[in-house]
Design a protein around this motif. Structure first.
Motif, PDB file in Angstrom:
ATOM      1  N   PHE A  80      -1.687   4.362   3.136  1.00  0.00           N
ATOM      2  CA  PHE A  80      -0.077   3.436   3.319  1.00  0.00           C
ATOM      3  C   PHE A  80      -0.215   2.737   2.607  1.00  0.00           C
ATOM      4  CE2 PHE A  80       0.020  -1.129   4.453  1.00  0.00           C
ATOM      5  CZ  PHE A  80       0.765  -1.051   4.968  1.00  0.00           C
ATOM      6  N   GLN A  81      -1.745   2.469   1.847  1.00  0.00           N
ATOM      7  CA  GLN A  81      -1.243   1.432   0.062  1.00  0.00           C
ATOM      8  C   GLN A  81      -0.907   2.312  -0.293  1.00  0.00           C
ATOM      9  OE1 GLN A  81      -5.260   0.803   0.531  1.00  0.00           O
ATOM     10  NE2 GLN A  81      -5.228  -1.219   0.355  1.00  0.00           N
ATOM     11  N   ASP A  82      -1.815   3.447  -0.770  1.00  0.00           N
ATOM     12  CA  ASP A  82      -0.705   4.435  -1.829  1.00  0.00           C
ATOM     13  C   ASP A  82       0.782   4.889  -1.809  1.00  0.00           C
ATOM     14  OD1 ASP A  82      -3.236   4.831  -2.667  1.00  0.00           O
ATOM     15  OD2 ASP A  82      -4.065   6.631  -1.729  1.00  0.00           O
ATOM     16  N   ALA A  83       1.319   4.999  -0.177  1.00  0.00           N
ATOM     17  CA  ALA A  83       2.584   4.791   0.206  1.00  0.00           C
ATOM     18  C   ALA A  83       3.499   3.804  -0.427  1.00  0.00           C
ATOM     19  CB  ALA A  83       2.139   5.141   1.474  1.00  0.00           C
ATOM     20  N   THR A  84       2.579   2.859  -0.654  1.00  0.00           N
ATOM     21  CA  THR A  84       3.958   1.587  -0.627  1.00  0.00           C
ATOM     22  C   THR A  84       4.008   1.687  -2.524  1.00  0.00           C
ATOM     23  OG1 THR A  84       1.437  -0.106  -0.980  1.00  0.00           O
ATOM     24  CG2 THR A  84       2.472   0.175   1.079  1.00  0.00           C
ATOM     25  N   SER A  85       3.343   2.103  -3.179  1.00  0.00           N
ATOM     26  CA  SER A  85       3.187   1.971  -4.601  1.00  0.00           C
ATOM     27  C   SER A  85       5.053   2.808  -5.043  1.00  0.00           C
ATOM     28  CB  SER A  85       2.466   3.304  -5.725  1.00  0.00           C
ATOM     29  OG  SER A  85       2.906   4.578  -4.671  1.00  0.00           O
ATOM     30  N   LYS A  86       5.166   3.913  -4.217  1.00  0.00           N
ATOM     31  CA  LYS A  86       6.414   4.188  -4.093  1.00  0.00           C
ATOM     32  C   LYS A  86       7.446   3.233  -3.153  1.00  0.00           C
ATOM     33  CE  LYS A  86       7.281   7.559  -1.269  1.00  0.00           C
ATOM     34  NZ  LYS A  86       7.589   8.998  -1.058  1.00  0.00           N
ATOM     35  N   ASN A  87       7.237   2.991  -2.364  1.00  0.00           N
ATOM     36  CA  ASN A  87       8.154   2.519  -1.497  1.00  0.00           C
ATOM     37  C   ASN A  87       8.411   1.085  -1.166  1.00  0.00           C
ATOM     38  OD1 ASN A  87       8.769   4.730   0.660  1.00  0.00           O
ATOM     39  ND2 ASN A  87       6.923   5.214   0.636  1.00  0.00           N
ATOM     40  N   VAL A  88       7.591   0.143  -2.112  1.00  0.00           N
ATOM     41  CA  VAL A  88       7.439  -0.791  -2.345  1.00  0.00           C
ATOM     42  C   VAL A  88       7.227  -1.534  -3.478  1.00  0.00           C
ATOM     43  CG1 VAL A  88       6.535  -3.390  -1.408  1.00  0.00           C
ATOM     44  CG2 VAL A  88       7.001  -1.014   0.062  1.00  0.00           C
ATOM     45  N   PHE A  89       6.679  -1.247  -4.278  1.00  0.00           N
ATOM     46  CA  PHE A  89       6.204  -1.455  -5.639  1.00  0.00           C
ATOM     47  C   PHE A  89       7.077  -0.519  -6.742  1.00  0.00           C
ATOM     48  CE2 PHE A  89       3.920  -1.468  -9.823  1.00  0.00           C
ATOM     49  CZ  PHE A  89       3.080  -2.730  -9.788  1.00  0.00           C
ATOM     50  N   ALA A  90       7.284   0.174  -6.397  1.00  0.00           N
ATOM     51  CA  ALA A  90       8.049   1.092  -7.777  1.00  0.00           C
ATOM     52  C   ALA A  90      10.105   0.516  -6.872  1.00  0.00           C
ATOM     53  CB  ALA A  90       8.268   2.100  -7.254  1.00  0.00           C
ATOM     54  N   ALA A  91      10.146  -0.543  -5.769  1.00  0.00           N
ATOM     55  CA  ALA A  91      11.923  -0.074  -5.751  1.00  0.00           C
ATOM     56  C   ALA A  91      11.346  -2.047  -6.011  1.00  0.00           C
ATOM     57  CB  ALA A  91      11.748  -0.039  -4.261  1.00  0.00           C
ATOM     58  N   GLY A  92      10.918  -3.176  -7.009  1.00  0.00           N
ATOM     59  CA  GLY A  92      10.558  -3.715  -7.434  1.00  0.00           C
ATOM     60  C   GLY A  92      10.195  -4.646  -6.584  1.00  0.00           C
TER      61      GLY A  92
END
Length: 208
Positions: A80-92
């Motif tokens: 889940f943490q790794d998935a946030t790099s695409k869905n949350v972090f990279a999205a701004g």
């Protein structure tokens, strides 16, 4: 005792392998719900699925929970943490300036649970969130101490629970650890409300 009346949204997102951390997560949510005006959502991380990113984006506070396996968060929570790099972090940095906190459960009294809490705090920092500590002194550290005291394990960074490996979740974690989890939920929600109220006051002043 219920305090504050300003609306605030709290998400408790967690993984539980055997039900013990789920019981701890429920206690965190119960504590958060004791604050008047709070809307609390329990979000369980399941292997092979993703949580509602929209629900997490709309939360004012996110409380992270994972069991401690082999000195760190479970693989499912790490995914889940790794998935946030695409869905949350990279999205701004969609979680920037939200309130964050964490909790963990393990079979051993210590069990390197601090390593899990540190990982959760670093994870929150990567997203620009405001980490809330447990806010309790260490307990059960004297000859007059008791296993029934809150924060009986003496953690500072978050809430820790201990569940014997040979007991089911209907027995453990013990009530002292669940009460500590409720304290964390109340504390995070109260602080999130204060932050929301302050932001609203600043916005109102700026518009006048």
């Amino acid at each position: 005792m219920q305090t504050h009346r300003n609306p605030v949204n709290v998400a408790v997102v967690y993984h539980s392998g055997y039900g013990h951390t789920a019981k701890q997560a429920q206690a965190v949510a119960e504590g958060a719900a004791q604050v008047t005006g709070a809307t609390v959502q329990l979000i369980r991380i399941e292997e092979g699925t993703e949580p509602s990113w929209k629900d997490l984006e709309q939360a004012d506070a996110i409380i992270f929970g994972a069991p401690t396996y082999m000195g760190g968060p479970s693989a499912q929570f790490k995914a889940f943490q790794d998935a946030t790099s695409k869905n949350v972090f990279a999205a701004g940095s969609k979680w920037k300036d939200k309130v964050a906190a964490g909790f963990t459960n393990g079979a051993s009294r210590s069990g390197d649970k601090l390593a899990t809490l540190i990982q959760l705090a670093l994870f929150a920092a990567q997203h620009g969130m405001h980490w809330v500590n447990l806010g309790l002194p260490p307990a059960n550290n004297s000859s007059t101490g008791s296993e029934s005291e809150l924060n009986r394990h003496g953690f500072w960074l978050g809430a820790a629970a201990q569940s014997n490996a040979d007991q089911d979740a209907d027995i453990v974690p013990p009530e002292a650890d669940l009460a500590t989890a409720r304290h964390l939920g109340r504390r995070v929600t109260t602080l999130a409300q204060q932050l929301v109220l302050g932001r609203n006051a600043i916005d109102q002043t700026a518009s006048e």
